[in-house]
Design a protein around this motif. Structure first.
Motif, PDB file in Angstrom:
ATOM      1  N   UNK A   1      32.194  13.104   8.618  1.00  0.00           N
ATOM      2  CA  UNK A   1      31.473  14.284   9.139  1.00  0.00           C
ATOM      3  C   UNK A   1      30.322  13.800   9.998  1.00  0.00           C
TER       4      UNK A   1
ATOM      5  N   UNK B   1      30.301  17.196   0.268  1.00  0.00           N
ATOM      6  CA  UNK B   1      29.937  16.435   1.468  1.00  0.00           C
ATOM      7  C   UNK B   1      29.423  17.343   2.573  1.00  0.00           C
ATOM      8  N   UNK B   2      28.661  16.717   3.489  1.00  0.00           N
ATOM      9  CA  UNK B   2      28.148  17.372   4.707  1.00  0.00           C
ATOM     10  C   UNK B   2      27.351  18.625   4.331  1.00  0.00           C
ATOM     11  N   UNK B   3      27.577  19.749   5.025  1.00  0.00           N
ATOM     12  CA  UNK B   3      26.697  20.903   4.736  1.00  0.00           C
ATOM     13  C   UNK B   3      26.973  21.534   3.381  1.00  0.00           C
TER      14      UNK B   3
ATOM     15  N   UNK C   1      28.643  10.775   7.950  1.00  0.00           N
ATOM     16  CA  UNK C   1      28.819  10.720   6.497  1.00  0.00           C
ATOM     17  C   UNK C   1      30.308  10.503   6.225  1.00  0.00           C
ATOM     18  N   UNK C   2      30.644   9.851   5.139  1.00  0.00           N
ATOM     19  CA  UNK C   2      32.069   9.728   4.796  1.00  0.00           C
ATOM     20  C   UNK C   2      32.247   9.758   3.291  1.00  0.00           C
TER      21      UNK C   2
ATOM     22  N   UNK D   1      26.880  14.404  12.310  1.00  0.00           N
ATOM     23  CA  UNK D   1      25.706  15.254  12.471  1.00  0.00           C
ATOM     24  C   UNK D   1      24.906  14.763  13.659  1.00  0.00           C
TER      25      UNK D   1
ATOM     26  N   UNK E   1      27.273  19.733   0.655  1.00  0.00           N
ATOM     27  CA  UNK E   1      26.332  18.940  -0.149  1.00  0.00           C
ATOM     28  C   UNK E   1      24.896  19.448   0.044  1.00  0.00           C
ATOM     29  N   UNK E   2      24.545  19.701   1.310  1.00  0.00           N
ATOM     30  CA  UNK E   2      23.185  20.177   1.596  1.00  0.00           C
ATOM     31  C   UNK E   2      22.914  21.546   0.970  1.00  0.00           C
TER      32      UNK E   2
ATOM     33  N   UNK F   1      25.307  19.760  11.958  1.00  0.00           N
ATOM     34  CA  UNK F   1      26.649  19.234  11.723  1.00  0.00           C
ATOM     35  C   UNK F   1      27.547  19.620  12.897  1.00  0.00           C
TER      36      UNK F   1
END
Lengths: 81, 146, 146, 81
Positions: B121, A6-8, B49-50, B123, A10-11, B132
């Motif tokens: 999260x 998830x979040x960075x 995001x979750x 962003x 994932x990126x 983020x």
């Protein structure tokens, strides 16, 4: 086992989820295995103090055992609310 | 107890009034609402995001803890995900207790745990790109008081 | 800032939504609502007496203190008087601040002062007659923390 | 000067408000004067630790001076919220 990002995380890795066939005994063993794969994994897992992990959707730590586990997720510290 | 995780907006008025409606056991109802704030004047959007599945489970566990610890009559948590604009409501919690101290403390507990223990999260999107939001040490520290 | 003292009911949903509407400076809105509670199972009504003129002045002063101390973007106090039934809403406060800690603390401050420093007196009506509610030491003590 | 009574003070004295012509220098002097009037006043003011006072709609204490004051109010501890 399904591994989710998830979040960075994932990126950096470039995918949200993948099936991983592993004999890793703990979360940390799995991290070492992923780090060895490709540069993008090494980059995402460079500093695990910046990461959190959930095993079968429960927050846990990197010592957690993986036997019988269906889902592991890696992500940065949460920022809800 | 009601836990809602959705990308659609929610109506604070409807939710607050519905939650407080006809309570004869609780003398005290507290709500907290979080709103997208334009901190430095250049925010175009907030993306949240979750982790579907875990989010609902984590919020349920946090709310159950609060209900048990402060003997709440009821608790409500609503949290949005997806793209939000400045001024949009991100989330709300509500607590109902006999006494105001319990209702306040339980709402603060819900917020403190929701900030650092529920898998969301954020962003921030600005003209310069998207970043983020970093977790703040003081949010982690806030858990220490419970 | 808005201070309302009235015998008519108020609509929590409308008030909470109106207060939170379109805030881009404040990230945090807290509301507290007080409801007539049937403590021992025999309450027929709650009667609230107040001191017209002084009530509005005292509530204004308390709200101004809170706004200044916590740099609130806004504050709202609504308090009813007259005869209320079990389940009726007695009063509400709302606070809007940049951070949740300030919004929570300011709302608790408003409540603590409103309990012991605004000229309202409650009387409980039961089948046995009517009794003035005694001030509680813990409400007076609560002021000590500010 | 207008003297106002609220809650059980009002009930005990039997009226919500009255005009009082007084030379009392302080709130306490006024209380002594009222106590001397009739039994219902003596009863209402028997224990001033159970009372609060506002002078011109500002909470104050029983030592407060009364010169130039238009309105004094006596009542029990407040129970708002």
């Amino acid at each position: 086992m399904d591994v989710l990002y998830f979040a960075w995380v994932r990126e950096r890795i470039g995918i949200p989820q993948e099936a991983v066939d592993t004999q890793a005994g703990t979360v940390m063993d799995l991290v070492e295995e992923l780090r060895g794969r490709e540069e993008r994994y090494a980059a995402a897992f460079a500093d695990i103090s910046a990461l959190r992990v959930a095993v079968d959707q429960q927050l846990t730590d990197f010592d957690a055992p993986l036997s019988g586990v269906r889902e592991v997720a890696f992500f940065p510290p949460m920022t809800g609310g | 107890m009601r836990i809602v995780v959705q990308d659609a907006p929610f109506d604070l008025g409807t939710e607050a009034a519905g939650f407080a409606e006809g309570r004869a056991v609780s003398g005290a109802v507290v709500t907290f609402t979080g709103i997208v704030r334009d901190v430095d004047g250049g925010l175009q959007a907030m993306e949240i995001e979750h982790y579907p599945g875990m989010t609902e489970a984590a919020l349920t566990e946090i709310a159950e803890q609060a209900i048990s610890r402060w003997s709440l009559e009821d608790a409500l948590v609503i949290h949005r995900h997806g793209r939000l604009e400045v001024g949009d409501m991100i989330m709300m919690v509500a607590t109902a207790a006999r006494h105001r101290k319990d209702a306040f403390e339980a709402a603060e507990y819900l917020m403190d745990y929701l900030k650092s223990r529920a898998p969301f999260w954020k962003r921030e999107v600005t003209a310069d790109g998207a970043d983020w939001v970093a977790a703040r040490d003081e949010d982690e520290d806030a858990l220490g008081r419970w």
